[in-house]
Design a protein around this motif. Sequence first.
Motif, PDB file in Angstrom:
ATOM      1  N   PHE A 183       3.251  -5.186  -5.639  1.00  9.72           N
ATOM      2  CA  PHE A 183       2.620  -5.115  -4.315  1.00  9.72           C
ATOM      3  C   PHE A 183       3.404  -4.181  -3.386  1.00  9.72           C
ATOM      4  N   LEU A 184       4.719  -4.305  -3.394  1.00  5.83           N
ATOM      5  CA  LEU A 184       5.545  -3.469  -2.517  1.00  5.83           C
ATOM      6  C   LEU A 184       5.443  -1.991  -2.903  1.00  5.83           C
ATOM      7  N   LYS A 188       2.161  -0.742  -1.576  1.00  6.84           N
ATOM      8  CA  LYS A 188       2.247  -0.643  -0.118  1.00  6.84           C
ATOM      9  C   LYS A 188       3.062   0.573   0.302  1.00  6.84           C
ATOM     10  N   ASN A 189       4.214   0.801  -0.327  1.00  7.19           N
ATOM     11  CA  ASN A 189       5.078   1.920   0.045  1.00  7.19           C
ATOM     12  C   ASN A 189       4.457   3.272  -0.299  1.00  7.19           C
ATOM     13  N   LEU A 216      -2.274   0.675   0.154  1.00  6.63           N
ATOM     14  CA  LEU A 216      -2.741  -0.658   0.517  1.00  6.63           C
ATOM     15  C   LEU A 216      -4.018  -0.566   1.347  1.00  6.63           C
ATOM     16  N   ASN A 217      -4.997  -1.404   1.020  1.00  4.64           N
ATOM     17  CA  ASN A 217      -6.292  -1.455   1.710  1.00  4.64           C
ATOM     18  C   ASN A 217      -7.056  -0.136   1.587  1.00  4.64           C
ATOM     19  N   ALA A 250      -5.932   1.883  -4.392  1.00  3.66           N
ATOM     20  CA  ALA A 250      -5.106   0.774  -4.856  1.00  3.66           C
ATOM     21  C   ALA A 250      -5.718   0.089  -6.073  1.00  3.66           C
ATOM     22  N   PHE A 285      -4.823  -6.402  -2.825  1.00  2.00           N
ATOM     23  CA  PHE A 285      -4.554  -5.148  -2.128  1.00  2.00           C
ATOM     24  C   PHE A 285      -5.567  -4.794  -1.040  1.00  2.00           C
ATOM     25  N   ARG A 307      -8.114  -5.649   2.245  1.00  2.00           N
ATOM     26  CA  ARG A 307      -8.431  -6.530   3.369  1.00  2.00           C
ATOM     27  C   ARG A 307      -9.784  -6.177   3.978  1.00  2.00           C
TER      28      ARG A 307
END
Length: 294
Positions: free
Chosen positions: A131-132, A135-136, A140-141, A145, A219, A221
């Motif tokens: 997940f990190l 995100k990095n 993400l979103n 992803a 991942f 939203r």
Amino acid sequence: MSSIKRTKGERVFGVINVIIMTIIMIVTVYPLLHVVFASISDPSRLIKHQGALLAPLGFSNQAYKMVFQNPSIFIGYKNTLFYVLVGTTINLFMTSLGAYGLSRKNLLWGKPIMFLVVFTMFFGGGLIPFFLTVKNLGMLNTRWAIVIPSAISTWNLIVMRTSFMGIPDSLEESARIDGANDIVILFKIILPLSLPVLAVMALFYGVGHWNGWFDAVIFLRNRALYPLQVFLREILIINADKNTMSINRPLEDELIKKQLKYCTIIVATAPILCIYPFLQKYFVKGVMVGAIKG
């Protein structure tokens, strides 16, 4: 031409083979037919029925109306088609590149690299590092992803690599004499000769994207990016909650919820079942070609 006479043992073996294959076919096909019949049966008759379901019990399309009246279903179909088409294209491209490189006998540090590739099949960093990382990387979103982190399956990479290794070296040598580089060799010689394996890989990756929902839950939203499976999951969870039943018609709602489970299975699997017959002829050949030579 005279027909070949079979011995008594061969005839008995043939009969037993037919019987066994018929039983396997019935065991395989019946669960799907049961789901189809149950999804269009009268809910009040369905809930009272016990035993095998060999035909629809009446007719009712109320569960299908509940599913398709939900506007999220069409958003989910659109997003899932994007993930299947774009994701499978990326999967095939990246897996082909990796398999071609690993199949070359003169690859520097080929065995250590292959060991690291196989190592990932047995050991992973876990969900939180995954997940990190996403995100990095700023995915993400976003749609990426869903399709980028899973661009290569280790198992599929090994199968395709093994298939490439089975192509005669003389073809590559002839192409290099004519001035071809690795890109030309891959896309004009290796891949055209590996269509059965590519078809199998497309089926594996495509079904994976079609059935995928976990990565979307982790991942994404934005509901506008959700795939179909997430919306179907929501429908099942919401309708499984007893608090959502109407006070005035609790029995009717309970009947519809039972049928809704069958309906969502059909909605989720029907498109893949329509595509599979077109790829089935490549399936056995592709898997065998990619599994014979180690």
